[in-house]
Motif scaffolding. Sequence first.
Motif, PDB file in Angstrom:
ATOM      1  N   UNK A  68      23.446  65.354  58.540  1.00 13.21           N
ATOM      2  CA  UNK A  68      23.454  64.075  57.813  1.00 13.21           C
ATOM      3  C   UNK A  68      24.894  63.558  57.731  1.00 13.21           C
ATOM      4  N   UNK A  69      25.021  62.251  57.494  1.00  9.22           N
ATOM      5  CA  UNK A  69      26.357  61.649  57.362  1.00  9.22           C
ATOM      6  C   UNK A  69      27.125  62.361  56.250  1.00  9.22           C
ATOM      7  N   UNK A 127      36.034  58.529  64.320  1.00 12.57           N
ATOM      8  CA  UNK A 127      34.997  58.956  65.254  1.00 12.57           C
ATOM      9  C   UNK A 127      35.564  59.931  66.293  1.00 12.57           C
ATOM     10  N   UNK A 128      36.781  59.630  66.779  1.00 13.45           N
ATOM     11  CA  UNK A 128      37.384  60.485  67.816  1.00 13.45           C
ATOM     12  C   UNK A 128      37.624  61.899  67.293  1.00 13.45           C
ATOM     13  N   UNK A 172      39.060  53.558  63.527  1.00 12.56           N
ATOM     14  CA  UNK A 172      37.899  53.311  62.685  1.00 12.56           C
ATOM     15  C   UNK A 172      37.689  54.437  61.695  1.00 12.56           C
ATOM     16  N   UNK A 173      37.280  54.047  60.484  1.00 15.76           N
ATOM     17  CA  UNK A 173      36.912  55.040  59.484  1.00 15.76           C
ATOM     18  C   UNK A 173      35.432  54.935  59.247  1.00 15.76           C
ATOM     19  N   UNK A 184      29.219  50.266  62.419  1.00 19.99           N
ATOM     20  CA  UNK A 184      28.594  50.164  63.731  1.00 19.99           C
ATOM     21  C   UNK A 184      29.029  51.332  64.616  1.00 19.99           C
ATOM     22  N   UNK A 185      30.310  51.656  64.537  1.00 20.56           N
ATOM     23  CA  UNK A 185      30.811  52.746  65.377  1.00 20.56           C
ATOM     24  C   UNK A 185      30.209  54.087  64.970  1.00 20.56           C
ATOM     25  N   UNK A 186      30.036  54.277  63.656  1.00 23.88           N
ATOM     26  CA  UNK A 186      29.432  55.516  63.177  1.00 23.88           C
ATOM     27  C   UNK A 186      27.956  55.584  63.583  1.00 23.88           C
ATOM     28  N   UNK A 187      27.278  54.443  63.533  1.00 24.86           N
ATOM     29  CA  UNK A 187      25.871  54.407  63.942  1.00 24.86           C
ATOM     30  C   UNK A 187      25.760  54.770  65.428  1.00 24.86           C
TER      31      UNK A 187
END
Length: 230
Positions: free
Chosen positions: A73-74, A90-91, A4-5, A28-31
Motif C-alpha cells: 500500500x502507499x 519515485x526514482x 517529484x514527491x 500522477x507520477x505516483x499513480x
Amino acid sequence: MPNSQLPGIHLPSASNVVARVDPFEARDEFARLMMSYKFGLDEVMTKVNILKEEFTYIHDYSPIEHVGSRLKSAESILKKAQRKNCPLTVEHIRAQISDIAGIRITCSFVADTYLIRDMLAGQDDITVIDVKDYIADPKPNGYQSLHLIVEVPVFMSDRVETVRVEIQIRTVAMDFWASVEHKIYYKYDGEVPDSLLAELKEAAIAVTSLDMKMERLYGEVAKLGGESSS
Ligand code: GTP
Ligand code: MG
C-alpha cells in the motif's frame, strides 16, 4: 523527471521544494509508479501460473501448491521509505524498495522450491538481481524461505519500464511457521518474550525435520509407484 514527491508528503527542512512540486503531477507520477508495479506483478504471476498449470497437465503433479501476490500500500511504501531514509521521490523509491510487488509461492517439498527458482531464473526476460537463501541458511529466529528479487520488463504504450518483484518461495510447513511467527511478532510489537522465541526456534527445527521426513516418504512412495508400473 522532475523532483517529484509523493502526494501529501513534504520534506520538513525544504519548504521551497514543496512550493515547487505540483501536487497533481506528483500524484500522477505516483499513480504511474503503482501501475507499473501492478503490471510487473501480473507478468510474473502469469509466468508462475503457466508453470503451475503446465505441470498439472503434463506431469499430473505440480511443485506449486499455492501462489499469492500483493502490492504494497502507499502507506507501507512511505513507512518503509522513512525507515530506510529513502528520499520520497519515485526514482529513489524504485531503486531502494524492492518489495512493492510481492509474490509468495508455496511448495510441498524443499526440492520444489529450488526447481521453481531455476525455472523462473532461467527465463530470458527475467533478471535475478538478488537471492537470499534462508532455507540453506535460516535466520537466527528460525525463519526459512528462498527470496528472489527479479526484474521484468513491462511494455507500455510509449515506453518500457523495468519493474522489480520480490518472490518468496517456501514449503507449506515453512509458510505455516512464518505466518504464526508474524502474528506473534505483531502481537508483541516486536518485543517477543524469550520463552516464546525459544519455542518458535524449536518449532522451526520441527519444520525442517517434517519437511525432510515428508520428502523422504514421498520419494519412497514415488519409487514404489515406479516399480509397480514397470
Ligand atoms: P525487509 O526490509 O523487511 O523487506 O527485509 P529485507 O529487505 O532485509 O529482506 P528479507 O529478505 O530479510 O525479508 C523480506 C521479507 O521476508 C519480509 O518483508 C517478510 O515478508 C519476510 N521475512 C523476513 N524475515 C522474516 C521473519 O523473521 N519472519 C517472517 N514471518 N517473515 C520474514
Ligand atoms: Mg520486505
